[in-house]
Design a protein around this motif. Structure first.
Motif, PDB file in Angstrom:
ATOM      1  N   TRP A  94       0.824  -1.204   0.000  1.00  0.00           N
ATOM      2  CA  TRP A  94       0.000   0.000   0.000  1.00  0.00           C
ATOM      3  C   TRP A  94       0.861   1.258   0.000  1.00  0.00           C
ATOM      4  CZ3 TRP A  94      -4.429   1.788  -1.301  1.00  0.00           C
ATOM      5  CH2 TRP A  94      -4.889   2.999  -0.783  1.00  0.00           C
ATOM      6  N   ASP A  95       1.946   1.271   0.740  1.00  0.00           N
ATOM      7  CA  ASP A  95       2.857   2.415   0.711  1.00  0.00           C
ATOM      8  C   ASP A  95       3.455   2.607  -0.673  1.00  0.00           C
ATOM      9  OD1 ASP A  95       2.414   3.097   3.288  1.00  0.00           O
ATOM     10  OD2 ASP A  95       4.252   2.235   4.109  1.00  0.00           O
ATOM     11  N   ILE A  97       2.074   1.730  -3.508  1.00  0.00           N
ATOM     12  CA  ILE A  97       1.036   2.214  -4.428  1.00  0.00           C
ATOM     13  C   ILE A  97       0.755   3.693  -4.190  1.00  0.00           C
ATOM     14  CG2 ILE A  97      -1.413   1.991  -5.019  1.00  0.00           C
ATOM     15  CD1 ILE A  97      -1.168  -0.983  -4.477  1.00  0.00           C
ATOM     16  N   THR A  98       0.649   4.094  -2.941  1.00  0.00           N
ATOM     17  CA  THR A  98       0.306   5.486  -2.645  1.00  0.00           C
ATOM     18  C   THR A  98       1.443   6.454  -2.941  1.00  0.00           C
ATOM     19  OG1 THR A  98       0.936   5.066  -0.344  1.00  0.00           O
ATOM     20  CG2 THR A  98      -1.405   4.895  -0.902  1.00  0.00           C
ATOM     21  N   THR A  99       2.674   6.021  -2.763  1.00  0.00           N
ATOM     22  CA  THR A  99       3.804   6.930  -2.973  1.00  0.00           C
ATOM     23  C   THR A  99       4.299   6.933  -4.415  1.00  0.00           C
ATOM     24  OG1 THR A  99       5.321   5.163  -2.266  1.00  0.00           O
ATOM     25  CG2 THR A  99       4.574   6.739  -0.596  1.00  0.00           C
ATOM     26  N   ARG A 100       4.115   5.853  -5.132  1.00  0.00           N
ATOM     27  CA  ARG A 100       4.647   5.767  -6.496  1.00  0.00           C
ATOM     28  C   ARG A 100       3.567   5.900  -7.570  1.00  0.00           C
ATOM     29  NH1 ARG A 100       9.721   3.239  -6.359  1.00  0.00           N
ATOM     30  NH2 ARG A 100      10.759   3.943  -4.450  1.00  0.00           N
ATOM     31  N   LEU A 102      -0.145   6.493  -7.070  1.00  0.00           N
ATOM     32  CA  LEU A 102      -1.259   7.421  -6.864  1.00  0.00           C
ATOM     33  C   LEU A 102      -0.827   8.807  -6.442  1.00  0.00           C
ATOM     34  CD1 LEU A 102      -3.743   5.025  -4.989  1.00  0.00           C
ATOM     35  CD2 LEU A 102      -3.586   5.515  -7.438  1.00  0.00           C
ATOM     36  N   ALA A 103       0.445   9.048  -6.330  1.00  0.00           N
ATOM     37  CA  ALA A 103       0.919  10.370  -5.904  1.00  0.00           C
ATOM     38  C   ALA A 103       0.730  11.387  -7.022  1.00  0.00           C
ATOM     39  CB  ALA A 103       2.395  10.283  -5.513  1.00  0.00           C
ATOM     40  N   ARG A 104       0.082  12.517  -6.699  1.00  0.00           N
ATOM     41  CA  ARG A 104      -0.145  13.558  -7.694  1.00  0.00           C
ATOM     42  C   ARG A 104       1.066  14.462  -7.874  1.00  0.00           C
ATOM     43  NH1 ARG A 104      -6.311  15.599  -6.151  1.00  0.00           N
ATOM     44  NH2 ARG A 104      -7.318  13.546  -6.361  1.00  0.00           N
ATOM     45  N   ALA A 107       7.453  12.558  -5.677  1.00  0.00           N
ATOM     46  CA  ALA A 107       7.780  12.115  -4.317  1.00  0.00           C
ATOM     47  C   ALA A 107       8.980  12.881  -3.782  1.00  0.00           C
ATOM     48  CB  ALA A 107       8.069  10.621  -4.310  1.00  0.00           C
ATOM     49  N   ARG A 110      12.211  11.174   1.524  1.00  0.00           N
ATOM     50  CA  ARG A 110      11.653  10.810   2.822  1.00  0.00           C
ATOM     51  C   ARG A 110      12.783  10.571   3.818  1.00  0.00           C
ATOM     52  NH1 ARG A 110       7.415   6.074   1.909  1.00  0.00           N
ATOM     53  NH2 ARG A 110       7.037   6.577   4.114  1.00  0.00           N
ATOM     54  N   ASN A 120       4.487   0.898  10.125  1.00  0.00           N
ATOM     55  CA  ASN A 120       3.988  -0.349   9.545  1.00  0.00           C
ATOM     56  C   ASN A 120       4.397  -1.559  10.380  1.00  0.00           C
ATOM     57  OD1 ASN A 120       2.944   1.166   7.480  1.00  0.00           O
ATOM     58  ND2 ASN A 120       4.573   0.699   6.027  1.00  0.00           N
TER      59      ASN A 120
END
Length: 252
Positions: A94-95, A97-100, A102-104, A107, A110, A120
């Motif tokens: 999930w991390d 997917i969200t960071t790579r 679905l990120a608008r 990145a 971090r 996690n």
């Protein structure tokens, strides 16, 4: 001269059943059950190379070794390990997917977080500990209740009537096993922990209401009384939060 013995002595058995290596036995016991190992051996190990087939123990030997110990504790550890691995893998995916994906925005770099402080890891550890302690406490308190209800525990019940009534209650295993929820404290003090706590408390209240309703505690309630009454309260709370605490809503 012929032997005077009526029957010749039988030769001693040379082949003896070899035992499993203790390390391999414990590794198999706490990671996979005997039934699962039998299925794995049937569909995978039998089709593997000959070197692996020779080293793999037969399913009968694994089943006999698992019967020697307490399989309930091993099953609890197996379930906890699987919850830990599954939740950790799911959170990592999930991390990703969200960071790579679905990120608008691109990145940002971090900051590195140590393994012990990783949210996690701590969430996965918290979930696995909740499952382990719940199963262990529930089994222990159930066996303790059955022991205290036996005839041999009569002197203890007479000497300690209050403790005996508490431990022999039907709700004692469930209430005692609920102490496993304190393992949620392993997870950092974040919004997710508060959300889980609210969900568990409301679900427990719902189950308690349904149990009391089934036992007839609300037999004389009016016809219009029902779960639909929660809808206006929940809608009013959402409207109040939207007007006065808009920062608690996710930003679109």
């Amino acid at each position: 001269m012929a032997s005077t013995e009526p029957y010749p002595s039988s030769p001693p058995s040379i082949a003896k059943t070899s035992k499993l290596d203790p390390v391999l036995r414990n590794a198999l016991r706490y990671t996979i059950s005997a039934k699962e190992y039998k299925t794995l051996h049937e569909y995978l190990i039998t089709r593997s190379p000959a070197a692996l087939r020779k080293r793999a123990p037969p399913p009968a030997k694994v089943e006999s070794s698992s019967r020697a110990g307490d399989d309930a504790n091993a099953a609890a550890i197996r379930a906890s390990l699987r919850v830990f691995i599954a939740s950790q893998t799911g959170l990592q995916i999930w991390d990703l997917i969200t960071t790579r994906l679905l990120a608008r925005h691109p990145a940002k770099a971090r900051t590195k977080i140590s393994i012990l402080r990783s949210p996690n890891l701590r969430l996965s550890l918290s979930l696995s500990l909740i499952l382990f302690f719940h199963r262990t406490l529930f089994r222990f308190l159930t066996r303790l209740r059955s022991t205290l209800l036996s005839k041999d525990a009569g002197p203890f019940r007479r000497r300690n009537p209050r403790i005996a009534r508490s431990l022999t209650s039907k709700l004692a295993p469930a209430v005692g096993a609920s102490l496993a929820g304190f393992a949620l404290g392993v997870y950092p003090a974040d919004q997710l922990r508060l959300t889980i706590a609210i969900y568990i408390s409301t679900t427990a209240a719902e189950f308690a209401y349904n149990a009391l309703d089934t036992e007839g505690w609300f037999r004389n309630k009016p016809w219009w009384w029902g779960s639909w009454m929660l809808l206006p309260l929940a809608t009013g709370q959402l409207l109040h939060a939207f007007v006065f605490d808009r920062d608690c809503f996710p930003k679109v």
